[in-house]
Design an enzyme around this catalytic site. Structure first.
Site, PDB file in Angstrom:
ATOM      1  N   GLY A 169      -2.587  83.321  -3.922  1.00  0.00           N
ATOM      2  CA  GLY A 169      -3.598  82.316  -3.557  1.00  0.00           C
ATOM      3  C   GLY A 169      -4.018  81.604  -4.824  1.00  0.00           C
ATOM      4  O   GLY A 169      -4.976  82.003  -5.493  1.00  0.00           O
ATOM      5  N   ARG A 229      -4.083  85.633   7.730  1.00  0.00           N
ATOM      6  CA  ARG A 229      -5.025  86.213   6.767  1.00  0.00           C
ATOM      7  C   ARG A 229      -6.278  86.684   7.499  1.00  0.00           C
ATOM      8  O   ARG A 229      -6.888  85.921   8.260  1.00  0.00           O
ATOM      9  CB  ARG A 229      -5.409  85.173   5.707  1.00  0.00           C
ATOM     10  CG  ARG A 229      -6.340  85.732   4.641  1.00  0.00           C
ATOM     11  CD  ARG A 229      -6.678  84.703   3.579  1.00  0.00           C
ATOM     12  NE  ARG A 229      -7.577  83.668   4.091  1.00  0.00           N
ATOM     13  CZ  ARG A 229      -7.943  82.595   3.388  1.00  0.00           C
ATOM     14  NH1 ARG A 229      -7.450  82.403   2.175  1.00  0.00           N
ATOM     15  NH2 ARG A 229      -8.761  81.700   3.901  1.00  0.00           N
ATOM     16  N   GLU A 255      -4.961  86.913  -5.758  1.00  0.00           N
ATOM     17  CA  GLU A 255      -5.800  85.775  -6.170  1.00  0.00           C
ATOM     18  C   GLU A 255      -6.806  86.164  -7.251  1.00  0.00           C
ATOM     19  O   GLU A 255      -7.704  85.382  -7.567  1.00  0.00           O
ATOM     20  CB  GLU A 255      -6.513  85.186  -4.948  1.00  0.00           C
ATOM     21  CG  GLU A 255      -7.142  86.211  -4.046  1.00  0.00           C
ATOM     22  CD  GLU A 255      -7.514  85.667  -2.671  1.00  0.00           C
ATOM     23  OE1 GLU A 255      -7.832  84.472  -2.564  1.00  0.00           O
ATOM     24  OE2 GLU A 255      -7.486  86.455  -1.708  1.00  0.00           O
ATOM     25  N   MET A 298       2.960  44.971 -18.696  1.00  0.00           N
ATOM     26  CA  MET A 298       3.021  44.473 -20.062  1.00  0.00           C
ATOM     27  C   MET A 298       3.121  42.948 -20.049  1.00  0.00           C
ATOM     28  O   MET A 298       3.213  42.340 -18.995  1.00  0.00           O
ATOM     29  CB  MET A 298       4.224  45.097 -20.785  1.00  0.00           C
ATOM     30  CG  MET A 298       4.299  46.605 -20.637  1.00  0.00           C
ATOM     31  SD  MET A 298       2.931  47.471 -21.426  1.00  0.00           S
ATOM     32  CE  MET A 298       3.652  47.766 -23.004  1.00  0.00           C
ATOM     33  N   HIS A 333       2.870  40.538  -7.894  1.00  0.00           N
ATOM     34  CA  HIS A 333       2.288  41.746  -8.488  1.00  0.00           C
ATOM     35  C   HIS A 333       1.743  42.680  -7.414  1.00  0.00           C
ATOM     36  O   HIS A 333       2.004  43.882  -7.412  1.00  0.00           O
ATOM     37  CB  HIS A 333       1.180  41.355  -9.468  1.00  0.00           C
ATOM     38  CG  HIS A 333       0.444  42.528 -10.038  1.00  0.00           C
ATOM     39  ND1 HIS A 333      -0.726  43.011  -9.482  1.00  0.00           N
ATOM     40  CD2 HIS A 333       0.737  43.347 -11.075  1.00  0.00           C
ATOM     41  CE1 HIS A 333      -1.122  44.064 -10.171  1.00  0.00           C
ATOM     42  NE2 HIS A 333      -0.265  44.288 -11.140  1.00  0.00           N
ATOM     43  N   ASP A 379      -7.846  80.275  -5.724  1.00  0.00           N
ATOM     44  CA  ASP A 379      -8.798  81.246  -6.277  1.00  0.00           C
ATOM     45  C   ASP A 379      -8.296  81.857  -7.575  1.00  0.00           C
ATOM     46  O   ASP A 379      -9.085  82.167  -8.471  1.00  0.00           O
ATOM     47  CB  ASP A 379      -9.078  82.358  -5.252  1.00  0.00           C
ATOM     48  CG  ASP A 379     -10.177  81.949  -4.273  1.00  0.00           C
ATOM     49  OD1 ASP A 379     -10.685  80.824  -4.402  1.00  0.00           O
ATOM     50  OD2 ASP A 379     -10.517  82.741  -3.379  1.00  0.00           O
ATOM     51  N   ARG A 394      -5.536  80.766   8.528  1.00  0.00           N
ATOM     52  CA  ARG A 394      -6.894  81.181   8.141  1.00  0.00           C
ATOM     53  C   ARG A 394      -7.705  81.488   9.403  1.00  0.00           C
ATOM     54  O   ARG A 394      -8.026  80.574  10.162  1.00  0.00           O
ATOM     55  CB  ARG A 394      -7.591  80.067   7.355  1.00  0.00           C
ATOM     56  CG  ARG A 394      -6.826  79.558   6.149  1.00  0.00           C
ATOM     57  CD  ARG A 394      -7.551  78.345   5.583  1.00  0.00           C
ATOM     58  NE  ARG A 394      -6.814  77.676   4.524  1.00  0.00           N
ATOM     59  CZ  ARG A 394      -5.911  76.721   4.726  1.00  0.00           C
ATOM     60  NH1 ARG A 394      -5.604  76.327   5.957  1.00  0.00           N
ATOM     61  NH2 ARG A 394      -5.306  76.145   3.710  1.00  0.00           N
TER      62      ARG A 394
END
Length: 879
Positions: A770, A614, A749, A103, A452, A773, A558
């Protein structure tokens, strides 16, 4: 009539929403009896009303301003606009949430050709009077009339050249008078109107400009980055002027009660003698370290240190303060909780607990979880044999390499395209923030540790080297010179914001080590939080990193990432190309020992902790070559006609790709659907998991495998896969002569899975939401397409408050999560439930997971500390 104006002695520090942070703190300091120049605050409510009222003051505001101005005249024994004894004021903004540099400020308001004579009479110093006048015209011209600051600076530089002076304070009285004259001519030329002479008109225009600045581009950008609401408005502070530019017994400075970069308990700050406040933060002159003030003005220095220690004790936090010394007399102009790096924030919080100033819960609450990101920044490799080409001030820690750019616009444009850039400027202004956000780091040739660039970079956790006077920047030719070397736009440099060093080219960097304070504060957070924190990890290296950062398990491993390894992909592709089950099984038999080795690595690293694996999720075509590239190969081979065997092979691949291609693969043959059509794939993976677990158990390693079946939408999809897993486990355990604990669960999911969670929970022993998804299927949008085409516009236009892939959509996706939790636990009260989408490491989403009754969140390894702290914040917020 509504009260819109409060004199400083009418407020206190708890009135921040109404008076803004600055106004509330000025009121607090006034009540503490500290040396604060008197004044009054126009409330943020007045700003909101002004904006709603099409930029007109609300009823009664002007009368209240005049009443407070009269009170200020009485207290100061000066008269606003008087020729002989003029009262001059500063006009500053101040929102409820600190927005440094966002400002606008105007000093010396009330000066004109008449009142300047009164200033000369009272001060006996013509030079000081005209120096104040030229500053006022420049600030007012820039802030209120919208004239570019560079145009004023150009005139100032020209006068300095004429007089052969290096710094502003050396300009003669005649030079300052000429400056005033040329500034006024510039105002007339640029605005088409004479510079306003009437102090009352100046005041009204300045107040309107501060109200308007709430909605300027840089303020909106800052609020968006820091998620500050747009409807708060800003207060306006009108305060009697005190002067640091009255000679060498006067000065101005800014400081912190502790070092905002390191957190050390030391008097940290900078000052300039014979200067006004803007000089220090604007980077016009390079300021002097605060501890040198005890040599220049010892009495004022001691009074300053005593005063700011009182402030820290009162606010129980680090204070960022501004001060002015006028003819040896100290004045505190403002104080606020100091912005600090994450490293400093942790040290300060832990030290303050040990000093008995705050308790552990306050310390935990004080650290913003997102700040921890800064501690995971890279730093220069100490083994790298390199010499810096320049040295500046270590304004904000972290190391970064990038191509040199000289404008914020170019930094933004190239940064958004994914290029690594370093923004190089003489100094930054609030107008440069959009470029700083996209750059990897910032380098300035002017300015200090409180400039700054330094303040903004520290707030964003971005590397910054400030005040690097070794470099000579030529903006026109887009290059900088340093010690005979020329660095052009587009060339790589590396900056180290921790040491202030600048290097040519790319320099090797390494990951940081966490501090004792980091470990200690997170251990306090761990005692507060109720949510478990797991990590998403697909390799032993990622799992180790996650465990080192405090992960209590792996929430998502995964398996498809393992298939992508160069040595395996051809086998995976042959498995997919197989036109009968026997051939496919042969390929799977080759993959089994590889998968087993993967699981041994991860389970071993995570010994004693759960690992949720998974089963294969993506569609098979993702493992095959690109369709377009294969088509080109086939077409080329057909034209060349010299390799029939290769042509036949490529034609078979193309045919298989065409068979597997889908209009919408995200909703196609993937996840459990793949496991049902080709059960042998999942059977190989399950066998590998259990064989790895058996082998490790024999070695004395405690394993806790959990098998997760993806994309279940109906309980009848889960049953056959669940039964097959149980059968394989039974066979292997019988053969091995041992029993192992394990769990079978599913990812939730799809909306249907949430709505029928009570049915699914009859088989699943755990749920893992999940949410990536689930968000896609709830909104009916593809993330890859939406984020590039319309989702960001939705956020900018306020259709959506946040990107739902970054922060969980509580009203929609969140409702499905809560439904799934409620229905699942209705069937199985002991059901373990977590989340493994990217939301697992986002603080607002973590809070939602706590409130929804989940057992754990899972996120990328580097976000584990953030999730641990956010989970503790959720408990403290609930309290």
């Amino acid at each position: 009539m509504k009260k819109y104006v409060y004199f400083f002695d009418e407020g206190n520090k708890d009135m921040k929403k109404l008076l803004g942070g600055k106004g509330a703190n000025l009121a607090e300091m006034t009540n503490m009896g500290l040396p604060v120049p008197q004044g009054f605050t126009i409330t943020a409510e007045a700003c909101i009303e002004y904006t709603k009222n099409h930029k007109k003051f609300p009823e009664g505001l002007e009368e209240q301003i005049q009443g407070s101005l009269k009170k200020l005249e009485n207290k100061s024994e000066k008269i606003f606009g008087d020729v002989h004894n003029p009262l001059l004021v500063s006009v500053r903004s101040g929102a409820a949430i600190s927005m440094p540099g966002m400002m606008d400020t105007i000093l010396n308001l009330g000066l004109n050709e008449d009142t300047i004579q009164g200033i000369i009479e009272k001060s006996g110093d013509e030079r000081f009077a005209y120096d104040s006048y030229r500053r006022f015209i420049q600030m007012f011209g820039n802030v209120v009339l919208g004239i570019k600051g560079d145009l004023f600076e150009g005139i100032l530089d020209e006068i300095k050249k004429r007089e052969k002076k290096e710094i502003d304070s050396e300009i003669s009285v005649a030079g300052l008078k000429e400056l005033v004259k040329e500034y006024k001519e510039l105002v007339l030329k640029q605005s088409g109107e004479q510079f306003p002479n009437d102090p009352q008109k100046q005041l009204k225009m300045a107040i309107e400009a501060v109200f308007d600045s709430w909605d300027n581009k840089r303020a909106i950008t800052y609020r968006k980055i820091n998620k500050i609401p747009d409807d708060l408005g800003t207060a306006v502070n009108v305060q009697e002027m005190v002067y640091g530019n009255m000679g060498n017994d006067s000065g101005t400075g800014v400081g912190f009660t502790r070092n905002p970069s390191t957190g050390e308990k030391e008097n940290f700050g900078e000052y300039l003698l014979n200067a006004q406040g803007e000089d220090v933060v604007a980077g016009v002159r390079t300021p002097i370290p605060l501890d040198k003030l005890q040599n220049d003005l010892p009495l004022a220095y001691q009074q300053l240190i005593n005063t700011v220690n009182l402030l820290e004790n009162n606010y129980k936090d680090v204070q960022d303060y501004e001060f002015t010394i006028e003819k040896g007399k100290l004045f505190i102009l403002q104080t606020r909780d100091g912005k600090r790096t994450a490293q400093a924030a942790l040290k300060i919080a832990v030290d303050m607990v040990q000093e008995g100033i705050i308790d552990k819960e306050t310390a935990v609450r004080r650290i913003d979880p997102n700040q921890l990101n800064q501690l995971l920044h890279r730093r220069i490799d100490p083994d790298a044999r390199i010499e810096p080409i320049a040295k500046g001030l270590p304004a904000s820690p972290g190391a970064a390499s990038g191509k040199v750019v000289f404008t914020a616009d170019e930094a933004e444009e190239r940064g958004k395209k994914g290029e690594e850039v370093i923004l190089v400027r003489p100094e930054t202004t609030p107008d440069d923030i959009h470029g700083m956000v996209e750059a990897k780091g910032t380098l300035t040739s002017k300015g200090g540790m409180t400039s700054h660039a330094a303040v903004v970079a520290r707030g964003m956790g971005m590397p910054c080297v400030a005040g690097c006077s070794d470099i000579n920047i030529d903006l026109e030719r887009e290059l900088f010179k340093v010690n005979g070397k020329i660095v052009k736009k587009g060339e790589y440099i590396t900056i180290d914001g921790g040491s202030g060093s600048v290097f040519a080219g790319r320099v090797p960097t390494i990951e940081p080590k966490v501090s004792e304070e980091f470990i200690k504060l997170l251990s306090w957070a761990d005692k507060i939080r109720k949510l478990g924190v797991y990590a998403n990890a697909d390799t032993p290296e990622d799992a180790k990193k996650a465990r080192d950062l405090g992960a209590e398990g792996i929430g998502l491993c995964r398996t498809e990432h393992m298939f992508m390894a160069p040595g395996r992909l051809p086998i995976v592709q042959d498995m997919i190309m197989a036109d009968n089950k026997k051939l496919r099984q042969n390929m799977l038999d080759k993959l089994l020992p590889m998968q087993k080795s993967d699981f041994i690595g991860i389970l071993k690293v995570m010994h004693g902790l759960p690992v949720i694996i998974r089963l294969l999720d993506p569609p098979l075509h993702e493992f095959l070559p690109n369709y377009e590239e294969t088509l080109i190969k086939v077409t080329t081979l057909r034209l060349i006609k010299d390799d029939d065997e290769e042509l036949k092979r490529q034609e078979n691949i193309l045919e298989r790709i065409l068979n597997l291609r889908e209009m919408n693969p995200m909703l196609g043959l993937r996840g459990c659907r793949l496991g049902l059509l080709h059960p042998e794939i999942y059977e190989m993976q399950v066998r590998a998991i259990f064989e790895a677990s058996i082998e490790l158990t024999r070695q004395g390693v405690e394993v806790k495998p959990e098998i997760m079946i993806p994309l279940i939408g109906h309980v009848n999809e889960l049953k056959p896969i669940y039964n097959r897993i149980k059968k394989i486990a039974q066979e292997l355990f019988l053969s091995a002569g041992m029993e192992l604990a394990y769990k079978i669960g599913t990812m939730i999911e799809l909306p249907r899975a949430s709505l029928t969670a009570d049915e699914i929970a009859k088989y699943a022993e755990f749920f893992s939401f999940g949410t990536n998804d689930l968000t896609q299927t709830t909104f009916g949008i593809s993330r890859d397409d939406a984020e590039g085409k319309f989702l960001m516009q939705y956020v900018e236009e306020g259709i959506l408050k946040e990107n739902p892939f970054e922060v969980i959509d509580i009203e929609g996706v969140g409702k499905l999560v809560k439904t799934g939790v409620e229905l699942g636990r209705k069937t199985n009260p002991d059901l373990e439930i977590g989340i493994c989408g990217e939301h697992g490491g986002e603080p607002n989403s973590v809070e939602f997971c706590h409130n929804a009754g989940l057992n754990y969140v899972s996120c990328s390894p580097f976000r584990v500390p953030i999730a641990r702290l956010a989970a503790a914040h959720a408990v403290l917020k609930e309290k």
